[in-house]
Scaffold this active site. Sequence first.
Site, PDB file in Angstrom:
ATOM      1  N   ALA A   9       0.726  -1.137   0.058  1.00 26.05           N
ATOM      2  CA  ALA A   9      -0.039   0.023   0.162  1.00 26.05           C
ATOM      3  C   ALA A   9       0.669   1.516   0.078  1.00 26.05           C
ATOM      4  O   ALA A   9       0.505   2.465   0.245  1.00 26.05           O
ATOM      5  CB  ALA A   9      -0.780   0.100   1.164  1.00 26.05           C
ATOM      6  N   SER A  10       2.093   1.282  -0.293  1.00 22.95           N
ATOM      7  CA  SER A  10       2.799   2.373  -0.336  1.00 22.95           C
ATOM      8  C   SER A  10       2.606   3.180  -1.486  1.00 22.95           C
ATOM      9  O   SER A  10       3.123   4.277  -1.551  1.00 22.95           O
ATOM     10  CB  SER A  10       4.523   1.838  -0.213  1.00 22.95           C
ATOM     11  OG  SER A  10       4.930   1.140  -1.153  1.00 22.95           O
ATOM     12  N   ARG A  11       2.365   2.538  -2.655  1.00 18.15           N
ATOM     13  CA  ARG A  11       2.051   3.352  -3.896  1.00 18.15           C
ATOM     14  C   ARG A  11       1.104   2.555  -4.600  1.00 18.15           C
ATOM     15  O   ARG A  11       0.474   1.489  -4.205  1.00 18.15           O
ATOM     16  CB  ARG A  11       3.274   3.697  -4.611  1.00 18.15           C
ATOM     17  CG  ARG A  11       4.076   2.278  -4.683  1.00 18.15           C
ATOM     18  CD  ARG A  11       5.554   2.562  -5.272  1.00 18.15           C
ATOM     19  NE  ARG A  11       6.343   1.015  -4.766  1.00 18.15           N
ATOM     20  CZ  ARG A  11       6.583   0.522  -5.794  1.00 18.15           C
ATOM     21  NH1 ARG A  11       6.024   0.668  -7.093  1.00 18.15           N
ATOM     22  NH2 ARG A  11       7.288  -0.461  -5.716  1.00 18.15           N
ATOM     23  N   VAL A  61       5.691 -10.144   1.762  1.00 18.57           N
ATOM     24  CA  VAL A  61       4.521 -10.984   1.749  1.00 18.57           C
ATOM     25  C   VAL A  61       5.311 -12.535   1.658  1.00 18.57           C
ATOM     26  O   VAL A  61       4.675 -13.360   1.801  1.00 18.57           O
ATOM     27  CB  VAL A  61       3.623 -10.597   0.875  1.00 18.57           C
ATOM     28  CG1 VAL A  61       2.931  -9.600   1.715  1.00 18.57           C
ATOM     29  CG2 VAL A  61       3.934 -10.674  -0.392  1.00 18.57           C
ATOM     30  N   ASN A  87      -2.650  -7.262  -2.205  1.00 18.99           N
ATOM     31  CA  ASN A  87      -2.597  -6.188  -3.198  1.00 18.99           C
ATOM     32  C   ASN A  87      -1.143  -6.360  -3.836  1.00 18.99           C
ATOM     33  O   ASN A  87      -0.784  -6.289  -4.710  1.00 18.99           O
ATOM     34  CB  ASN A  87      -2.652  -4.856  -2.863  1.00 18.99           C
ATOM     35  CG  ASN A  87      -2.262  -3.916  -4.045  1.00 18.99           C
ATOM     36  OD1 ASN A  87      -2.862  -3.759  -5.058  1.00 18.99           O
ATOM     37  ND2 ASN A  87      -1.309  -3.517  -3.856  1.00 18.99           N
ATOM     38  N   SER A 142      -5.947 -10.194 -12.273  1.00 20.46           N
ATOM     39  CA  SER A 142      -5.374  -9.544 -13.403  1.00 20.46           C
ATOM     40  C   SER A 142      -6.192  -9.801 -14.671  1.00 20.46           C
ATOM     41  O   SER A 142      -6.644 -10.972 -14.727  1.00 20.46           O
ATOM     42  CB  SER A 142      -4.064  -9.512 -13.830  1.00 20.46           C
ATOM     43  OG  SER A 142      -3.750  -8.962 -14.958  1.00 20.46           O
ATOM     44  N   TYR A 155       3.818 -14.325 -14.613  1.00 23.50           N
ATOM     45  CA  TYR A 155       2.667 -13.247 -14.081  1.00 23.50           C
ATOM     46  C   TYR A 155       1.376 -13.654 -14.230  1.00 23.50           C
ATOM     47  O   TYR A 155       0.408 -13.746 -13.395  1.00 23.50           O
ATOM     48  CB  TYR A 155       2.996 -12.033 -14.450  1.00 23.50           C
ATOM     49  CG  TYR A 155       2.012 -10.824 -14.120  1.00 23.50           C
ATOM     50  CD1 TYR A 155       2.383 -10.284 -12.743  1.00 23.50           C
ATOM     51  CD2 TYR A 155       0.933 -10.323 -14.769  1.00 23.50           C
ATOM     52  CE1 TYR A 155       1.488  -9.302 -12.362  1.00 23.50           C
ATOM     53  CE2 TYR A 155       0.302  -9.280 -14.257  1.00 23.50           C
ATOM     54  CZ  TYR A 155       0.324  -8.919 -13.001  1.00 23.50           C
ATOM     55  OH  TYR A 155      -0.343  -7.635 -12.549  1.00 23.50           O
ATOM     56  N   LYS A 159      -1.733 -15.100 -11.623  1.00 22.31           N
ATOM     57  CA  LYS A 159      -3.300 -14.349 -11.546  1.00 22.31           C
ATOM     58  C   LYS A 159      -4.205 -15.254 -11.898  1.00 22.31           C
ATOM     59  O   LYS A 159      -5.423 -14.897 -11.229  1.00 22.31           O
ATOM     60  CB  LYS A 159      -2.937 -12.979 -12.300  1.00 22.31           C
ATOM     61  CG  LYS A 159      -2.030 -12.001 -12.124  1.00 22.31           C
ATOM     62  CD  LYS A 159      -2.230 -11.501 -10.523  1.00 22.31           C
ATOM     63  CE  LYS A 159      -1.163 -10.452 -10.101  1.00 22.31           C
ATOM     64  NZ  LYS A 159      -1.559  -9.883  -8.690  1.00 22.31           N
ATOM     65  N   ILE A 187      -4.136  -0.153 -15.314  1.00 17.52           N
ATOM     66  CA  ILE A 187      -4.069   0.985 -14.611  1.00 17.52           C
ATOM     67  C   ILE A 187      -2.768   1.450 -14.521  1.00 17.52           C
ATOM     68  O   ILE A 187      -1.597   0.950 -14.356  1.00 17.52           O
ATOM     69  CB  ILE A 187      -4.469   0.133 -13.199  1.00 17.52           C
ATOM     70  CG1 ILE A 187      -5.538  -0.632 -13.080  1.00 17.52           C
ATOM     71  CG2 ILE A 187      -4.579   1.380 -12.194  1.00 17.52           C
ATOM     72  CD1 ILE A 187      -7.009   0.085 -13.327  1.00 17.52           C
TER      73      ILE A 187
END
Length: 247
Positions: A9-11, A61, A87, A142, A155, A159, A187
């Site tokens: 959640a830092s960005r 994580v 996230n 995703s 990746y 997902k 996004i």
Amino acid sequence: MPAALVTGASRGIGRAVAEQFAADGYDVAVNYRSSDSAAREVVDTIERETDQSALAVQADVADPDAVEACVDDAVDAFGSLDHVVNNAGINQHRYTPELSPEDFQRLLNINVVGTFAVTKAALPHLEDSSVSEGPSVINLSSRLAYSGADYEPHYATSKVGIIGLTKSHALEFGPTIRVNAIAPGFIETDMTDATTSEEAKERKRQDVIPVGRLGKPEDIGQAAAYLRDASFVTGETLNVNGGQRMQ
Ligand code: NAP
């Protein structure tokens, strides 16, 4: 006060989710891996602009012991844990001939096993939650889980795994805890800025995304708030992509 933990959640998307939850009346634990000052800035913004408390909690994580400590810190600070948004994730553009099994494994460890580890650590606290909408877990998948991605097979695989984990946990944790996923399209964040030229972005706006714009992190913040509150929705994956993928 109800409380949420948002990983990564830092960005980017995680920051927007944390700020949305705080605006909606939740205290928020802002997890991050290495961006100390960015995470502190998210905490300062939440505490300045809302009546909520926020706490920066460092943990990779992919490190189960660090994850346990991160969840414990959040519960110690807020007294409860009612929602978790998994996230945190990484991406890496690499075609298969240049992709090592070690890189593949590292990405799965963060994106999938990390999601599992955070949910597992949070489980006893979510079970104790008394929020009216019921506790929930929201995982970030995703659009590429459906389409695949020739330049990032690990990746896309991760997902797809998130969707399987989401459904499995929805079955396992019901009726107490709802578990849902969000599958964002494109996004604009550091993740996509690193790999997408301005020309490619313009092509997406003009030709690829029916709503005619790129996604904003806030679009995913709103989707997460919907799933947090939607007490009859579990095991679902919400597609938020401006119409780029329709079924
Ligand atoms: P981003 O801008 O790269 O931000 C990633 C965030 O995750 C940062 O806060 C980072 O922390 C954190 N993080 C990375 N590895 C971590 C780890 N091992 N442990 C804890 N935190 C970690 O990414 P984003 O675009 O916002 O994406 C967020 C999520 O949405 C990801 O799961 C991504 O796969 C998914 N998603 C994004 C898009 C898109 O178009 N952007 C589309 C579909 C899905 P530090 O700052 O400390 O490194």
